[in-house]
Motif scaffolding. Sequence first.
Motif, short mmCIF file in Angstrom:
data_model
loop_
_atom_site.label_atom_id
_atom_site.label_comp_id
_atom_site.label_asym_id
_atom_site.label_seq_id
_atom_site.Cartn_x
_atom_site.Cartn_y
_atom_site.Cartn_z
N UNK A 1 18.30 62.56 35.56
CA UNK A 1 20.40 62.40 36.05
C UNK A 1 20.34 61.25 37.14
N UNK A 2 18.90 60.85 38.26
CA UNK A 2 19.75 60.11 39.10
C UNK A 2 19.20 58.64 39.25
N UNK A 3 18.69 58.87 37.96
CA UNK A 3 18.30 57.37 37.37
C UNK A 3 20.04 56.51 36.81
N UNK A 4 19.93 57.25 36.07
CA UNK A 4 21.30 57.74 35.25
C UNK A 4 22.69 57.47 36.06
N UNK A 5 22.61 58.30 37.44
CA UNK A 5 23.70 58.37 38.54
C UNK A 5 23.46 56.39 38.92
N UNK A 6 22.29 56.25 39.53
CA UNK A 6 22.46 55.20 40.05
C UNK A 6 23.23 54.14 38.97
N UNK A 7 23.20 53.93 37.71
CA UNK A 7 23.91 52.95 36.85
C UNK A 7 25.03 53.35 37.05
N UNK A 8 25.58 54.06 37.13
CA UNK A 8 27.05 54.39 36.51
C UNK A 8 27.72 53.84 38.14
N UNK A 9 27.09 54.15 39.25
CA UNK A 9 27.65 54.12 40.54
C UNK A 9 27.30 51.78 40.46
N UNK A 10 26.88 51.22 39.70
CA UNK A 10 26.74 50.00 39.75
C UNK A 10 27.70 49.77 39.34
N UNK A 11 27.19 50.33 37.93
CA UNK A 11 28.15 49.52 36.69
C UNK A 11 30.15 50.05 37.24
N UNK A 12 30.53 51.14 38.16
CA UNK A 12 31.61 51.26 38.59
C UNK A 12 31.89 50.25 39.61
N UNK A 13 31.41 50.33 39.93
CA UNK A 13 31.29 48.98 41.43
C UNK A 13 31.55 47.81 40.86
N UNK A 14 31.07 47.19 39.69
CA UNK A 14 30.84 46.05 39.54
C UNK A 14 31.64 45.84 38.46
N UNK A 15 32.91 46.87 37.68
CA UNK A 15 33.15 46.64 36.83
C UNK A 15 34.79 46.47 37.51
N UNK A 16 34.45 47.55 38.35
CA UNK A 16 36.24 47.78 38.91
C UNK A 16 36.51 46.36 39.61
#
Length: 588
Positions: free
Chosen positions: A132-147
């Motif tokens: 779960x933690x590595x998936x969360x890391x990707x989700x945060x990075x994608x959120x920051x970049x997309x936003x």
Amino acid sequence: MLAKLLPGIEEKLLYRLLSENYQAQAKWYALAILSMFFVAGTTAASAWIMKDIVQSLSPDEPAYKVYGVAMAVAAIFAVKGIAGYLQAVFLSIAGNRIIASQQIKMFDRLIQQGVSYFGSKSSSDTLVSLTQASQAARAVLDTVLLSFVRDLFTLIGLGFVMFTQQPVLSAVSIVTIPVALFGIKNLLKKVRDIVTREMVSLSAIIKVATETSMGIRVIKAFALEDHMAARMNQAVTRVEKMSNSIARLQAATMPMMDVLSGLAIAAILAMSATTIFGGRVVTSQGQLLSFLTALIMAYDPARRLASMRIGIETGLVGVKMMYDLLDHPITMLESENAKPLPEGPRQVAFRNVSFNYEGGNGETVLKSLDLEFAAGKSTALVGPSGSGKSTILNLTMRLYDPTDGQVEIDGMDIRDVTFASLRENMAFVGQDTFLFAGSVKHNIGLGRADATDDEIIAAAKAANAHDFISKLPEGYESDVGENGGNLSGGQRQRLSIARAILRDAPILLLDEATSALDAESEAEIQKALHDLSQGRTTILIAHRLSSVMRADQIIVVKDGEILEQGTPAELLKNENFFKRSYDLQYDM
């Protein structure tokens, strides 16, 4: 910039995540960002061109202008579609690489830890961190970049269209922004708390599933199916409730933005008929349509930007778990000046060794032990359960370090020996036999990486395992199942012994190595182990005293101290612990 735009977020944690991963995947993120610029630009262009569409449809406009506008519309949406596709592909490549690299980093860190680490950490917590933690890391990075790239630049482009077409109405629409930000702020603390509890509940699900898989025989024998089902239902229900709570909080931004957008559009429509300083606010239908299109199209990126902090806060809980694992100090370190063991007879010695387990009840397990295990000889450790026998083997393998004193091999403190050299010189067979996923051949072959098929078969024969292996459906290629679940306890023990025989190490450690065998098989294996121990420094633990009668020396350990020692014949001459234990076993 993030610290200013996102106050309250753990900036250091976020900055570390961004700096480590954006740099590592710079090529793919650069391509994704370039694609996002095209998406943002074409989105703004699609709103801008609405004015030209309205004007081109006027009866006074020539046909070629209509064709030109039509081609421009087609080009805008084609470029937007291709850019959106490329953006998704590049983000996925970078994101999947991040997940893989973080999982590899976490596992590498995990495998470096000493045994004490695994005693203090729940396996279910570790599994959650790895997945779960590595998936969360990707989700945060994608959120920051997309936003901060796609959504922000899309809003800038659409804002440019709005202010160019209708500056007064644009100023009115901006009033909604502070209201939206105030509403989002109140949701953040709740989200962080709920996500933390959700992670704990996920760990509980994995724990129940693991216990069920490993303890299915006990569950069946004691009719614990309903008990385990109730535990799983409870854990799953908790996760379901947490997930629903997070979904409600994340979705709360949608009605808020809908209401604010609806009020803004209604106010703008009302103002479109308003006259200011003797002039109409709206000068043309084309401009109004272009403005309204830009305003409506700005809704989605504005909503995503407004809820961005919730997404980041949600993901940072998992990111913290990831870094907790990565940053945990290594509990067993190799010395910076570690050297391989030099050639020698391989005598093992304990010099004034005391030991107590970290996190235990504080009781000292071993008390100032001075022991010598003669090179090329076999020494049996005997004593009641909990006396410290297995701890002696653990210290010999350097699974733990002594609290005081030192363990030596040929006079060299094993803390100054490289792990690789230490392991190469030892073979171990324990009472809790562990087999890895794969075939029989694979499990025996792990004893020595360069072993040939003939050597594996010879080791199996020496361990009295060849006959039962030959009767398996695929012989040596038969799958042993999870932790040897397709084999009996005695069969698993024989494969473990075969693995140690194949190792052919000068130091042999046996902890109840024949505990899972019947009397006939034990006699045959004892002979094989006796032959294997010839010329090797052998330390063995056995509760059945028949297993130690061939030992060159017997050491009786009780309460972490040496009670008595000598050859079997010497110990049987006097009335002592060993003699009493021997008589009790053989009088039964």
